[in-house]
Design a protein around this motif. Structure first.
Motif, short mmCIF file in Angstrom:
data_model
loop_
_atom_site.label_atom_id
_atom_site.label_comp_id
_atom_site.label_asym_id
_atom_site.label_seq_id
_atom_site.Cartn_x
_atom_site.Cartn_y
_atom_site.Cartn_z
N ALA A 1 0.84 -1.21 0.00
CA ALA A 1 0.00 0.00 0.00
C ALA A 1 0.87 1.26 0.00
O ALA A 1 0.58 2.24 -0.70
N LEU A 2 1.96 1.24 0.78
CA LEU A 2 2.89 2.38 0.79
C LEU A 2 3.50 2.58 -0.59
O LEU A 2 3.55 3.70 -1.11
N SER A 3 3.96 1.49 -1.19
CA SER A 3 4.55 1.57 -2.53
C SER A 3 3.53 2.10 -3.54
O SER A 3 3.85 2.96 -4.38
N SER A 4 2.31 1.61 -3.45
CA SER A 4 1.25 2.05 -4.37
C SER A 4 0.96 3.53 -4.19
O SER A 4 0.76 4.27 -5.17
N ALA A 5 0.93 3.95 -2.93
CA ALA A 5 0.67 5.37 -2.66
C ALA A 5 1.80 6.24 -3.20
O ALA A 5 1.55 7.33 -3.75
N ALA B 1 1.68 9.04 -6.16
CA ALA B 1 2.13 10.41 -5.90
C ALA B 1 3.17 10.87 -6.91
O ALA B 1 3.65 12.00 -6.84
N GLY B 2 3.54 9.99 -7.82
CA GLY B 2 4.46 10.38 -8.88
C GLY B 2 5.87 9.82 -8.73
O GLY B 2 6.73 10.15 -9.54
N TRP B 3 6.11 9.02 -7.71
CA TRP B 3 7.44 8.42 -7.54
C TRP B 3 7.60 7.31 -8.57
O TRP B 3 6.63 6.69 -9.00
N SER B 4 8.85 7.02 -8.89
CA SER B 4 9.10 5.89 -9.79
C SER B 4 8.83 4.59 -9.03
O SER B 4 9.01 4.54 -7.81
N PRO B 5 8.40 3.53 -9.72
CA PRO B 5 8.15 2.25 -9.02
C PRO B 5 9.38 1.74 -8.28
O PRO B 5 9.26 1.27 -7.13
N ALA B 6 10.55 1.85 -8.88
CA ALA B 6 11.76 1.34 -8.20
C ALA B 6 12.03 2.09 -6.91
O ALA B 6 12.33 1.49 -5.86
N LEU B 7 11.90 3.42 -6.93
CA LEU B 7 12.16 4.23 -5.73
C LEU B 7 11.09 3.98 -4.66
O LEU B 7 11.41 3.92 -3.46
N TYR C 1 9.38 1.16 -4.18
CA TYR C 1 9.64 -0.17 -3.59
C TYR C 1 10.87 -0.12 -2.67
O TYR C 1 10.88 -0.76 -1.61
N LEU C 2 11.89 0.62 -3.06
CA LEU C 2 13.09 0.76 -2.22
C LEU C 2 12.74 1.45 -0.90
O LEU C 2 13.19 1.03 0.17
N THR C 3 11.91 2.47 -0.97
CA THR C 3 11.48 3.17 0.25
C THR C 3 10.71 2.21 1.15
O THR C 3 10.92 2.19 2.38
N SER C 4 9.83 1.42 0.58
CA SER C 4 9.08 0.44 1.37
C SER C 4 10.02 -0.59 2.01
O SER C 4 9.83 -0.98 3.17
N ALA C 5 11.03 -1.00 1.29
CA ALA C 5 12.00 -1.96 1.84
C ALA C 5 12.79 -1.35 2.99
O ALA C 5 13.05 -2.01 4.00
N ILE C 6 13.15 -0.07 2.89
CA ILE C 6 13.89 0.60 3.96
C ILE C 6 13.00 0.72 5.21
O ILE C 6 13.46 0.49 6.34
N VAL C 7 11.74 1.05 5.00
CA VAL C 7 10.80 1.12 6.14
C VAL C 7 10.68 -0.25 6.81
O VAL C 7 10.72 -0.36 8.05
N ALA C 8 10.56 -1.30 6.01
CA ALA C 8 10.46 -2.65 6.57
C ALA C 8 11.73 -3.03 7.33
O ALA C 8 11.66 -3.64 8.41
N ALA C 9 12.89 -2.67 6.80
CA ALA C 9 14.16 -2.98 7.48
C ALA C 9 14.25 -2.25 8.81
O ALA C 9 14.72 -2.81 9.82
N ALA C 10 13.82 -1.00 8.86
CA ALA C 10 13.86 -0.24 10.11
C ALA C 10 12.93 -0.85 11.17
O ALA C 10 13.30 -0.99 12.34
N ILE C 11 11.74 -1.23 10.73
CA ILE C 11 10.79 -1.85 11.68
C ILE C 11 11.33 -3.19 12.19
O ILE C 11 11.28 -3.47 13.39
N SER C 12 11.86 -4.02 11.30
CA SER C 12 12.38 -5.32 11.73
C SER C 12 13.60 -5.15 12.63
O SER C 12 13.78 -5.91 13.59
N GLY C 13 14.43 -4.17 12.38
CA GLY C 13 15.58 -3.90 13.26
C GLY C 13 15.14 -3.52 14.66
O GLY C 13 15.72 -3.97 15.65
N ALA C 14 14.12 -2.67 14.73
CA ALA C 14 13.61 -2.26 16.05
C ALA C 14 13.02 -3.45 16.79
O ALA C 14 13.25 -3.63 17.99
#
Length: 138
Positions: free
Chosen positions: A74-78, A82-88, A90-103
């Motif tokens: 849903a974050l990636s879709s949003a 909003a005009g972001w490239s699909p690759a960017l 998905y990368l942002t979503s992966a970074i968010v997931a990594a931060a949550i899993s690290g915590a």
């Protein structure tokens, strides 16, 4: 007659000392057995508590995985909307997931601290027993 009386008194005193030492050894053995029983009970309780906590963590982890994946999509879709490239996005979503899993990993490791799993009551009781034994030796 006085020497004979002293010999009999010495034998009686030796018997009394032997009986006291024997009683002390029996009491020490009982005390040690009680401490072993206390340690077994406390460790069993800690293991049961740890097992229950790990089971709940595993169940929660299994059930939360699909929810997290959907939230990341849903974050990636949003972001794409909003005009972001699909690759960017998905990368942002992966970074968010990594931060949550690290915590989550850091919190989980903190809760598995060996100090909180130690049999505190047994250790405290053994320290008291050690002091008692020191007092008996003096």
């Amino acid at each position: 007659m006085s020497i004979q009386h002293d010999i009999e008194t010495g034998k009686s005193d030796l018997h009394n000392v032997s009986a006291l030492v024997s009683d002390a050894m029996v009491q020490v053995a009982k005390l040690f057995q009680n401490e072993v029983d206390l340690a077994k009970g406390e460790l069993g309780e800690k293991v049961q508590k740890l097992g229950g906590a790990l089971g709940l963590l595993a169940g929660g982890a299994v059930l939360v995985i699909p929810a997290v994946v959907m939230a990341l999509f849903a974050l990636s879709s949003a972001l794409i909307s909003a005009g972001w490239s699909p690759a960017l996005s998905y990368l942002t979503s992966a970074i968010v997931a990594a931060a949550i899993s690290g915590a989550l990993f850091a919190v989980g490791m903190k809760r598995l601290d060996a100090g909180s799993l130690a049999p505190q009551e047994t250790l405290r009781q053994l320290e008291k027993d050690k002091e008692t034994m020191k007092g008996m030796v003096r």
